[in-house]
Design an enzyme around this catalytic site. Structure first.
Site, PDB file in Angstrom:
ATOM      1  N   GLU A 158       0.974  -1.677   0.006  1.00 19.72           N
ATOM      2  CA  GLU A 158       0.438   0.344  -0.245  1.00 19.72           C
ATOM      3  C   GLU A 158       0.806   1.492  -0.110  1.00 19.72           C
ATOM      4  OE1 GLU A 158      -2.538  -3.108   1.934  1.00 19.72           O
ATOM      5  OE2 GLU A 158      -0.397  -2.404   2.135  1.00 19.72           O
ATOM      6  N   PHE A 184     -12.141  -7.318  13.621  1.00 20.71           N
ATOM      7  CA  PHE A 184     -10.733  -7.614  12.823  1.00 20.71           C
ATOM      8  C   PHE A 184     -10.435  -6.533  11.822  1.00 20.71           C
ATOM      9  CE2 PHE A 184      -9.513  -9.344   9.263  1.00 20.71           C
ATOM     10  CZ  PHE A 184      -8.138 -10.277   9.593  1.00 20.71           C
ATOM     11  N   GLN A 185      -8.756  -6.282  11.807  1.00 18.29           N
ATOM     12  CA  GLN A 185      -8.572  -5.313  11.166  1.00 18.29           C
ATOM     13  C   GLN A 185      -9.350  -3.765  10.936  1.00 18.29           C
ATOM     14  OE1 GLN A 185      -8.594  -6.656   7.338  1.00 18.29           O
ATOM     15  NE2 GLN A 185      -6.358  -8.092   7.782  1.00 18.29           N
ATOM     16  N   LYS A 190     -17.849  -0.904   5.244  1.00 15.19           N
ATOM     17  CA  LYS A 190     -17.825  -1.489   4.570  1.00 15.19           C
ATOM     18  C   LYS A 190     -19.879  -1.836   4.476  1.00 15.19           C
ATOM     19  CE  LYS A 190     -16.378  -6.687   3.063  1.00 15.19           C
ATOM     20  NZ  LYS A 190     -16.389  -7.775   3.630  1.00 15.19           N
ATOM     21  N   MET A 213      24.177   8.873   2.952  1.00 17.55           N
ATOM     22  CA  MET A 213      24.489  10.131   4.031  1.00 17.55           C
ATOM     23  C   MET A 213      24.126   9.974   5.307  1.00 17.55           C
ATOM     24  SD  MET A 213      23.367  12.997   3.241  1.00 17.55           S
ATOM     25  CE  MET A 213      22.823  13.157   1.944  1.00 17.55           C
TER      26      MET A 213
END
Length: 569
Positions: A62, A124-125, A174, A481
């Site tokens: 993502e 969940f999630q 959802k 760096m």
């Protein structure tokens, strides 16, 4: 930051689910490219997107999707769109959202969430992604009614690209994606462009006419506002020397008369010395970032400031301003150009000659000793061979500064990098987004061995969609760096910067189905770059460089911009 629920007049439409309304609204707004990764809480939208006019590019993380959408927006001028599911999908977007916020990139991020009935139950999630991202977005929405979806999306796009652009989050439970509605609410476009009054423009023109050593200090806002040609006209008409920030490179084409290059920590000596000696800074869409100013209290100590910016909160935030000009840059600069053209001639020839002479004295010598590859020379040659269609999608690290210093840019869209956030891993997905936005351009991802490993999975995206991206991977087997700072500011205590156990990147690329080759001697550079640029499909050049090479010049921490360290390599 606020949460919006739109209550507007309803109108009848064919009954649709919330998910299909998301897709149909995106189609109606002209969105044809979306980056994302599916999951349970956003599955209804993915069901609706299949077979639609919106082309979805499946990234392999993502964060890659967010970075690709960011670069797509920077290159195309459109709003970038990315999608993710709830929980880890949404939290994986966070770095990309922060990147867009700090660099003022218009982006709309659509996340699925658990159904409203189980919100707050540690389902969940389930993650409160609105709470997580509240400091990182211009605006955010939690959709409570499918009928609001078209208006919310339209308003989100308007907010993302208007004023000072930035990311907007739309969180869709959802159950709302499944909800069916036959009516939707309309969004009415507000008129919110602020235009400066004529008194401010006259005051700016008077200050410019009376200045002896003025400098035009160009920031990323010039590109964002569509004012590039107006800035160029202003610079050409006045003959005033110009400097730019990292995110403004290309606003004035590299090599143009009176253009002194980038200012700041790794800026040119000519740019930094001119700014320090100036008596007037004409600041166009810049924010006095610490990497540009060095020690702020000693930055341009004798200069008055004219500050053009659409964001009123930037005016006077870090530096006192003599003439504030708040509003859309393009019409305000056009008004200034008219005011200056109608008055006395501006005579800064002696000052401009002095600045150009110092620029000539600071010319880079690309003939480094030894047989190894000198990264600045390779990058200079790369941009010369690529020509005006060149776009550098650059990662973060030493190579980022070498690109800024040594590549030629014909337009601001030619240089894409993570400026404000400095997010390693940006380069590869950014190259994907840039190439999809401008298929005819010569897009080259320039990355390091540290940065490329952070999103190397996006090589799979390059291969799946046969995106003809060119990749230059500069490998010094170090976090370069960090190593450089440890060398000079931490008594050479080289802690956790050794990447000598890197994989064979040629074999890695080939395993992803991408052609690759290695360059490890300077006599291979010309032929290698020719192969890179002439290959039709995606290709990776693995370039071995000296781990002890440093980026010069360098303004040390806590010093002003005239106190630059300089070295040979």
């Amino acid at each position: 930051m606020t949460v919006s629920t739109i209550q507007m007049p309803a109108h009848e439409t064919t009954a649709q689910t919330g998910a299909s309304l998301v897709v149909s609204t995106l189609e109606r707004m002209g969105v044809d490219v979306v980056f994302g990764y599916p999951g349970g809480a956003i599955m209804p939208i993915y069901d609706a997107i299949a077979g639609s006019g919106v082309r979805h590019y499946l990234c392999r993380h993502e964060q890659g999707a967010a970075f690709a959408a960011d670069a797509y927006a920077r290159t195309s001028g459109k709003v970038g769109v990315c999608m993710a599911t709830s929980g880890p999908g949404a939290t994986n977007l966070v770095t990309g959202i922060a990147n867009a916020m700090l660099d003022s990139v218009p982006m709309v991020c659509i996340t699925g969430n658990v159904a409203q009935g189980v919100m707050g139950t540690d389902a969940f999630q389930e993650v409160d992604i609105m709470g997580v991202t509240m400091p990182l977005v211009k605006h955010s929405y939690l959709v409570r009614d499918a009928a609001d979806i078209p208006a919310i999306i339209e308003e989100a796009f308007h907010i993302a690209r208007s004023g000072r652009p930035g990311p907007v989050l739309i969180d869709l439970p959802k159950d709302i994606q499944f909800q069916t509605t036959a009516e939707t609410r309309a969004f009415h476009l507000p008129n919110d462009n602020a235009i400066a009054d004529s008194a401010s423009i006259r005051a700016a023109a008077d200050a410019i006419r009376s200045a002896k050593r003025p400098i035009i200090y160009i920031g990323g806002g010039a590109k964002i506002s569509g004012a590039v040609e107006t800035v160029r006209e202003f610079a050409a008409m006045t003959g005033i020397p110009q400097v730019s920030t990292l995110n403004a490179l290309g606003t004035i084409p590299t090599g143009q008369d009176n253009y002194l290059g980038m200012l700041g920590m790794h800026g040119t000596r000519a740019a930094n010395d001119a700014v320090q000696a100036s008596d007037l800074l004409i600041v166009v869409g810049a924010r006095f970032d610490d990497r540009a100013t060095g020690k702020l209290a000693e930055f341009a100590p004798n200069a008055g400031v004219i500050h053009f910016d659409v964001d009123a909160s930037e005016i006077g935030k870090l530096r006192a301003v003599a003439v504030p000009v708040v509003g859309d840059l393009k019409p305000n600069l056009e008004a200034l150009n008219r005011e200056l053209a109608a008055g006395d001639t501006i005579n800064v020839r002696d000052w401009s000659d002095q600045c150009r002479a110092q620029m000539a004295q600071c010319a880079v010598d690309y003939n480094a000793p030894g047989d190894g590859v000198f990264a600045p020379a390779l990058l200079y040659q790369l941009s010369e061979m690529a020509g005006p269609s060149f776009i550098a999608a650059c990662d973060v690290g030493q190579h980022q500064m070498w690109v800024a210093q040594h590549c030629a840019f014909s337009r601001p869209q030619a240089h894409i990098t993570s400026g404000g956030l400095g997010a390693m891993g940006f380069g590869l997905p950014a190259g994907i987004g840039a190439k999809l936005a401008d298929p005819d351009a010569c897009v080259v991802t320039i990355t390091g061995d540290g940065g490329v490993m952070m999103n190397i999975q996006e090589l799979a995206t390059v291969n799946r969609f046969k995106i003809p991206l060119k990749i230059v991977l500069l490998d010094n087997s170090r976090l370069g760096m960090v190593r450089q700072w440890q060398e000079f500011f931490f008594e050479r205590n080289f802690s956790e910067i050794d990447l000598s156990d890197n994989p064979d990147f040629v074999k890695v690329a080939e395993a992803f189905g991408i052609e690759a080759f290695r360059i490890d001697h300077k006599d291979q550079v010309t032929d290698g770059l020719k192969r890179l640029l002439e290959t039709d499909g995606p290709i990776l050049a693995h370039v071995i460089i000296n781990p002890e090479d440093n980026v010069w010049p360098l303004v040390p921490p806590g010093k002003n911009n005239s106190e630059m360290m300089e070295g040979s390599r």
